[in-house]
Write an enzyme that holds these catalytic residues in place. Structure first.
Site, short mmCIF file in Angstrom:
data_model
loop_
_atom_site.label_atom_id
_atom_site.label_comp_id
_atom_site.label_asym_id
_atom_site.label_seq_id
_atom_site.Cartn_x
_atom_site.Cartn_y
_atom_site.Cartn_z
N HIS A 143 48.06 36.75 34.08
CA HIS A 143 47.70 37.35 35.37
C HIS A 143 46.38 38.10 35.38
CE1 HIS A 143 49.61 41.63 34.86
NE2 HIS A 143 49.18 41.18 33.70
N HIS A 144 45.76 38.35 34.23
CA HIS A 144 44.43 38.97 34.22
C HIS A 144 43.29 37.94 34.28
CE1 HIS A 144 45.98 42.92 33.63
NE2 HIS A 144 46.46 42.70 32.41
N ALA A 145 43.59 36.68 34.01
CA ALA A 145 42.54 35.65 33.98
C ALA A 145 42.00 35.41 35.39
CB ALA A 145 43.08 34.36 33.39
N ASN A 157 44.85 41.53 38.31
CA ASN A 157 43.57 41.36 39.00
C ASN A 157 43.23 39.90 39.23
OD1 ASN A 157 43.29 41.79 35.97
ND2 ASN A 157 41.32 40.83 36.41
#
Length: 656
Positions: free
Chosen positions: A164-166, A207
């Site tokens: 989910h940060h990629a 993000n």
């Protein structure tokens, strides 16, 4: 392995659930599986030589917990495969794809030399990283497709590395491909499912996921995470409560940013009940995907929060009631092996239909309730089901406290009496409890030939905050801007009678309203009907002007719908100072009322009102819409006053 990513895809079929039998044997089938899972030992190959929180044992321990609890026999394994290039490019750039694929060809020395670069992105790499990242993403895709296509009701993707940060152009925060974002795009492309809810309860803000859908109204992204004024990873304002999307996606990103560590089950359940579930029900997703990081779990030193397995189970249970039960759980973070395995086990048991473990009596913390209230204030701009008043924190000093609205109402009552000798209009007990001291009139109400009724909410309270995240108000630099002062002064100077109606109700009331009215649906409208029937219509007025401001405009429109014949017969002019709020529409089912309103109304709006946008539209049912040359909504009434005076004078001049 084919480097360009076009491996042959393995497809699950219903025949996989059947067993061959001899003709003499009675027909039998294996139990029909409703829950699938994804796992591959190949994802264990991505590991750090120096030790790292995102370790291979994370998924191995989860699978072992499922096996030890005999859950795997109740679940069907879904064939995993790597993400294809064309799938990844639905979210990521070509450069990003090439960058991740290049890792598998790095020499041992190149890996050593690039350590500092990858550490700056909170990553580690090795030759097995590319394969693990592609399997992780492809595994989530297959878990989602298996549910979206009806093969399973629910699924659990036990995958790593997380995703989910990629972001579209960058790998970061232990993540290489955004597994959930890519899977959501693939589902929308390959199935009939279009509306998707992504609920991210990882302790860090996703993000990358929000970035992928920031302008997309087909995907609702909701994240509960530590924020700490933007100082907690991934840092910055993007995970703040005011980060709600952009363009067509405005309102479809919902951030619940915890201001501190130590949040508990009570805080998460409170957020679910007040924010997550009301918005989710209003959005009505066709598929729910949980970005299930377990680093907010009790015992995780990285997250430092205290969500228990029972807490995760209850949140899963609530989400299972959406989208006809179509739910996918995709593993994200979580770095304490005991915490992650126990929490994942509780979630899987809930997916299989077991009742969540009982939670003890609990109350959300002050930080939790304050955060939820602030989020409700922001999200109520976009979602009708979010009620900030219901989320308002209640202190332990209720008996000796006064709310700011009550203080302001008292001030307004004193001002109208001392300046204009206006009196409180007697109301029925039920209305008195909600609107007492908020309906004022001049003493000549019943005798004056001209009545102006002004319907509004409060003026604007401008407060300087010592600290925005905790809303500490600097009292010396805070004040009320009352836009109605000049209007009321003009009405009295013209010697018209005035009825001033403040529509802001008391937030807590117990007395029921009259049963012959649809009060639960619209108490503000019913108050205006009561005032019309019992005061204005019984007066000697021959000329009546109705003025609405802000939210009061819609309440006036509701009055027209209840008393259409009276409006046409008695009301000379309607002035609606809409500003930036939605322009109310006259009901469709009355041609006479529509013709009257079109002729006898002026609707004053902000010059950049959405109705003037290319996709907007002005209808005859809106009335006579006029722009006012004032970009600040707070000054719209003051700027519009000369126009209002001119129209009222022209309307009320007796015919020659």
């Amino acid at each position: 392995m084919d480097v360009d990513g076009q491996e042959k895809q393995t497809v699950w079929t219903p025949q996989d659930d059947q067993v061959r039998r001899a003709q003499s044997e009675p027909y039998q089938t294996l139990p029909k599986y409703t829950v699938g899972y994804v796992y591959s030992a190949e994802m264990l190959l991505h590991s750090s030589l120096h030790g790292h929180p995102e370790q291979p044992e994370r998924i191995a321990r989860i699978r072992k917990a499922f096996q030890d609890s005999k859950l795997l026999s109740k679940m069907k394994e879904i064939q995993i495969r790597p993400v294809y290039r064309n799938e990844a490019l639905l979210v990521h750039s070509r450069e990003h794809w090439d960058k991740v694929l290049a890792i598998q060809a790095m020499t041992e020395q190149e890996i050593i030399d690039s350590e500092s670069y990858y550490e700056s992105l909170s990553l580690f790499v090795m030759n097995g990283t590319t394969r693990a990242a592609r399997l992780s993403c492809g595994g989530v895709i297959e878990a989602c497709l298996s549910v979206a296509q009806g093969r399973f009701q629910k699924s659990f993707a036990i995958v790593r590395p997380p995703g989910h940060h990629a972001e579209p152009d960058e790998h970061m925060g232990f993540c290489f491909f955004n597994n959930v974002a890519v899977a959501a795009k693939v589902v929308q492309l390959q199935t009939q499912i279009k509306r998707i809810l992504i609920l991210d309860w990882d302790v860090h803000h996703g993000n990358g996921t929000q970035r992928a859908f920031n302008d997309d109204p087909s995907v609702l992204y909701i994240s509960l995470h530590r924020y700490e004024r933007g100082q907690f990873y991934p840092c910055g304002p993007f995970g703040g409560l005011e980060s709600c999307g952009e363009g067509p996606g405005l309102g479809y990103s919902v951030n619940i940013p915890w201001p501190t560590k130590g949040m508990t089950d009570a805080d998460y359940i409170h957020a679910f009940q007040r924010i997550v579930m009301p918005i989710a029900l209003e959005f009505a997703p066709e598929l729910v995907i949980i970005s299930a990081g377990f680093d907010a779990a009790e015992g995780d030193d990285l997250g430092e929060c205290h969500v228990t397995p029972a807490g995760y189970a209850h949140m899963t249970h609530m989400l299972s009631g959406l989208a006809g039960g179509k739910l996918v759980v995709a593993l994200e973070g979580g770095y304490n092996l005991d915490s992650i395995s126990n929490s994942a086990l509780a979630v899987a048991q809930t997916l299989l239909g077991e009742a969540p473990m009982e939670l003890p009596p609990m109350v959300a913390s002050e930080a939790g309730t304050e955060t939820v209230w602030q989020v409700a204030l922001e999200q109520s701009k976009y979602w009708k089901s979010v009620n900030p008043k219901a989320c308002e924190p209640r202190e332990d000093v209720d008996e000796i406290s006064f709310s700011i609205p009550e203080i302001l109402k008292g001030h307004r009552q004193h001002f109208l009496y001392s300046q204009y000798r206006m009196l409180q209009v007697p109301l029925m007990p039920a209305y008195e409890e909600r609107y007492g001291s908020q309906v004022m009139c001049t003493t000549d109400l019943l005798e004056n030939k001209t009545i102006v009724m002004f319907v509004h909410e409060f003026g604007n309270l401008r407060a300087e905050l010592d600290g925005k995240p905790v809303c500490d108000v600097n009292l010396e630099h805070s004040y009320l801007i009352d836009f109605s002062k000049e209007l009321i002064a003009w009405v009295r100077a013209e010697e018209y009678a005035l009825v001033d109606v403040n529509m802001f109700p008391r937030p807590f009331s117990t007395t029921p309203l009259p049963t012959n009215m649809t009060t639960i649906e619209n108490p503000g409208r019913d108050l205006l009907v009561y005032l019309w029937d019992n005061y204005i219509q019984l007066s000697n007025a021959q000329r009546i002007v109705l003025i609405g401001h802000g939210q009061g405009c819609q309440t006036l429109m509701d009055l027209f719908q209840k008393r259409p014949a009276n409006m046409i017969k008695y009301v000379d002019l309607v002035v609606q100072v809409v500003g930036t709020t939605k322009i109310p529409l006259i009901p469709k089912d009355s041609n006479d009322l529509r013709a009257w309103y079109s002729k006898n109304s002026i609707v004053i709006v902000h010059p950049e009102h959405p109705a003037f946008a290319p996709e907007g539209k002005i209808l005859k049912r809106h009335g006579r819409v006029m722009k006012i040359d004032e970009v600040k909504p707070i000054k719209t009434m003051m700027k519009a006053l000369p126009m209002i005076r001119d129209y009222v004078k022209q309307t009320l001049v007796p015919p020659a």
